[in-house]
Design a protein around this motif. Structure first.
Motif, short mmCIF file in Angstrom:
data_model
loop_
_atom_site.label_atom_id
_atom_site.label_comp_id
_atom_site.label_asym_id
_atom_site.label_seq_id
_atom_site.Cartn_x
_atom_site.Cartn_y
_atom_site.Cartn_z
N MET A 1 0.92 -1.49 0.11
CA MET A 1 0.20 0.07 0.04
C MET A 1 0.72 1.23 -0.06
O MET A 1 1.99 1.15 0.73
CB MET A 1 -0.83 0.21 0.98
CG MET A 1 -1.86 -0.91 1.10
SD MET A 1 -2.94 -1.06 2.85
CE MET A 1 -3.68 0.63 2.41
N GLY A 2 0.35 2.27 -0.57
CA GLY A 2 0.85 3.61 -0.63
C GLY A 2 0.45 4.40 0.76
O GLY A 2 -0.85 4.61 0.64
N VAL A 3 1.36 4.75 1.27
CA VAL A 3 1.22 5.53 2.57
C VAL A 3 1.67 6.97 2.66
O VAL A 3 3.07 6.95 2.43
CB VAL A 3 1.30 4.69 3.88
CG1 VAL A 3 0.72 5.30 5.29
CG2 VAL A 3 0.63 3.32 3.63
N TYR A 4 1.12 8.01 3.08
CA TYR A 4 1.89 9.29 3.48
C TYR A 4 1.93 9.18 5.05
O TYR A 4 1.27 9.06 5.88
CB TYR A 4 0.93 10.50 2.90
CG TYR A 4 1.20 10.73 1.53
CD1 TYR A 4 2.36 11.38 1.19
CD2 TYR A 4 0.06 10.61 0.74
CE1 TYR A 4 2.44 11.76 -0.28
CE2 TYR A 4 0.20 10.84 -0.66
CZ TYR A 4 1.21 11.30 -1.08
OH TYR A 4 1.48 11.68 -2.57
N ILE A 5 3.37 9.19 5.55
CA ILE A 5 3.82 9.25 6.78
C ILE A 5 4.17 10.76 7.32
O ILE A 5 4.85 11.52 6.60
CB ILE A 5 5.05 8.39 6.74
CG1 ILE A 5 4.64 7.04 6.50
CG2 ILE A 5 5.48 8.34 8.41
CD1 ILE A 5 3.66 6.26 7.02
N PRO A 6 3.40 11.18 8.39
CA PRO A 6 3.84 12.41 8.87
C PRO A 6 5.19 12.84 9.28
O PRO A 6 5.55 12.01 10.24
CB PRO A 6 2.71 12.76 9.97
CG PRO A 6 2.42 11.37 10.51
CD PRO A 6 2.71 10.32 9.41
N TYR A 7 5.94 13.80 8.98
CA TYR A 7 7.19 14.20 9.82
C TYR A 7 7.16 15.50 9.83
O TYR A 7 6.40 16.24 9.29
CB TYR A 7 8.25 13.74 8.68
CG TYR A 7 8.71 12.60 8.66
CD1 TYR A 7 9.88 12.37 9.31
CD2 TYR A 7 8.29 11.35 8.13
CE1 TYR A 7 10.40 10.70 9.39
CE2 TYR A 7 8.74 9.94 8.29
CZ TYR A 7 9.80 9.90 8.77
OH TYR A 7 10.29 8.49 8.89
N LEU A 8 8.04 15.79 11.10
CA LEU A 8 8.34 17.35 11.24
C LEU A 8 9.74 17.63 10.66
O LEU A 8 10.83 16.95 11.20
CB LEU A 8 8.37 17.52 12.70
CG LEU A 8 6.83 17.82 13.23
CD1 LEU A 8 6.83 17.86 14.76
CD2 LEU A 8 6.09 18.85 12.91
N VAL A 9 9.91 18.65 9.96
CA VAL A 9 11.26 18.86 9.45
C VAL A 9 11.64 20.15 10.03
O VAL A 9 11.04 21.06 10.15
CB VAL A 9 11.11 19.14 7.76
CG1 VAL A 9 12.46 19.31 7.29
CG2 VAL A 9 10.36 17.96 7.25
N VAL A 10 13.21 20.07 10.39
CA VAL A 10 13.60 21.21 11.48
C VAL A 10 14.85 21.76 10.72
O VAL A 10 15.56 21.06 10.53
CB VAL A 10 13.82 20.64 12.74
CG1 VAL A 10 14.16 21.69 13.52
CG2 VAL A 10 12.64 19.65 13.39
#
Length: 496
Positions: free
Chosen positions: A268-277
């Motif tokens: 499955m194609g999934v979008y994963i949440p990240y915080l970019v700093v």
């Protein structure tokens, strides 16, 4: 031997100053002034975070590193950990005070400015839009127009120089998550009907009367709407090929049930949440380094009781490194379920192993990028990951200092370390992953194994269930072969 005037202020009375190759004290490592991207080598608001005495802590102090050898005289060993102290360097304290005076909090609005409801094609006005992997762009099913949203950094002014950051700069998509916000009612601009969307599960829905697609365009504070999206590049077929190759290399010891049930088509194609700093800071490291002056071996006993012990004599020096750090695009997972420390029922901690992501190419959020894919909602706030980010800043500082420590052949032990953070910039980004999962019911606790493929560069990592009897049998066979070889060699020596 250095005179008292040459002894640096951080040196202990029984330690000489750190000499340079020409005999003088070694100056602090200079800063390159260039941002360093995590994953590509050594790198580089509010209230500053640093670790001089009497100042706020950056979080748990890092475990001291001592890569040197063994042996040596007890009096030349580094001090006991209980004797370690936090930094008391005046320069860091002054820098932190300057940061306090000039710190600020800035919020950058990254919302699209559109009302919730119809998200139309810019050419024909249709709402039948999806992301095309072949075109690598948003695609209108009616007029076949393709386009992409603007680059997020350029669109929202997130590309300013990291060296100019002061205080906390936060994109609006990083606001604190509200757990009580679960449903949103949208009014269809086509027919006037009202449609209720469960925003914990979806950000789009069809009007049940006119069948037009309605989208959540505003940044509702429930963690489901980021500032930017990094679109998929690899197709599903390309991901399956990489997963097949990954599993093929591990089938020798894979569990027989897994080999029978393995079906990569359920990827499955999934979008994963990240915080970019991004971070602008000043780092200071203090410790002790050893240079070997003599190595010798002492032999005691005789016959079967003969023992040889190697000893080292070494000069011990006080070592300090102080420099500016500019960290560019440090990525941190912002969904709690992917924390390996909190999840013992799955191997989803492998997501960090498929980095890096080219987050500088992320585009402004448009819900149509998520159509035909699933997405994970962010449930961690900035304060929840702040400690991890600070620890990574310290790790980057140690890595940057490492090339300047070559003369200490027995290693350097950092006894105190800290960073004075001048400014940070936070952005919430969805990154793409192709994910395969397999529930291993044979373990009794239904451990779920994952194989992840970075949908930008193809990096692949994961786990497969192994057969412990196969591993035990191989170990026994190897032991038996080693015993036979030893017996043959021993018998040959006996005959000789």
């Amino acid at each position: 031997m250095t005179t008292p005037a040459e002894r640096p202020p951080w040196a202990r009375p029984d330690q000489p100053a750190e000499p340079s190759r020409d005999g003088g004290p070694v100056p602090p490592a200079p800063s390159t002034g260039q941002p360093l991207r995590p994953g590509q080598g050594p790198a580089p608001s509010g209230d500053p975070r640093f670790t001089p005495s009497g100042a706020p802590s950056t979080g748990p102090q890092q475990a001291p590193q001592w890569p040197g050898g063994q042996g040596g005289h007890p009096e030349r060993q580094p001090p006991h950990p209980e004797q370690q102290q936090m930094l008391g360097d005046d320069a860091v304290a002054s820098a932190a005070e300057a940061v306090r005076k000039h710190s600020s909090h800035r919020i950058i609005d990254t919302s699209s400015g559109k009302d919730d409801g119809l998200n139309k094609c810019p050419r024909c006005g249709s709402t039948e839009i999806h992301y095309s992997l072949s075109a690598k762009a948003l695609f209108c099913s009616y007029c076949r127009h393709t386009w992409n949203e603007r680059n997020a950094e350029q669109a929202f002014g997130l590309d300013s120089a990291i060296s100019e950051l002061r205080g906390h700069t936060m994109a609006s998509g990083t606001s604190d998550v509200r757990e009580d916000l679960t449903t949103v009612t949208l009014k269809c601009q086509g027919c006037g009907a009202e449609v209720v969307i469960n925003v914990e599960q979806q950000v789009q829905a069809r009007c049940h009367w006119c069948r037009q697609t309605l989208s959540i365009n505003s940044q509702i504070p429930n963690g489901a709407i980021p500032d930017a999206v990094l679109p998929f590049q690899l197709t599903r077929e390309e991901a399956i090929e990489r997963i097949d190759a990954f599993v093929a290399k591990r089938k020798t010891f894979a569990h027989s049930r897994f080999k029978q049930e393995y079906v990569p088509d359920n990827v499955m194609g999934v979008y994963i949440p990240y915080l970019v700093v991004d971070g602008n800071m000043h780092a200071v490291l203090q410790g002790t380094g050893e240079v070997t002056t003599r190595k010798y071996t002492v032999t005691t006993g005789s016959g079967d009781n003969k023992r040889s012990t190697t000893y080292y004599d070494a000069d011990v020096y006080s070592v300090q490194r102080a420099f500016d750090l500019l960290v560019d695009d440090l990525t941190v997972e912002s969904a709690e379920r992917f924390d390996a420390r909190e999840n013992q029922q799955a191997t989803n901690n492998i997501l960090n192993a498929v980095q890096p992501y080219d987050t500088e190419n992320a585009v402004a959020y448009n819900s149509n990028y998520l159509k035909n894919f699933t997405s994970e909602r962010r449930d961690l706030n900035v304060r929840d990951v702040d400690s991890e980010v600070e620890n990574r800043f310290l790790a980057i500082a140690r890595a940057k200092a490492t090339p300047t420590l070559g003369r200490y052949d027995r290693g350097v032990r950092w006894e105190a370390e800290g960073v004075a953070v001048r400014g940070t910039r936070w952005v919430a980004v969805y990154v793409p992953v192709w994910l395969y999962s397999y529930a291993d019911s044979a373990t009794g606790d239904s451990l779920t194994h994952y194989i992840a493929v970075n949908a930008r560069n193809g990096n692949t990592m994961g786990s497969v269930p192994v057969s412990h009897p196969k591993i035990f049998a191989l170990a026994c066979a190897a032991g038996s072969v080693a015993a036979v070889i030893g017996a043959v060699v021993g018998f040959g020596w006996f005959l000789m």
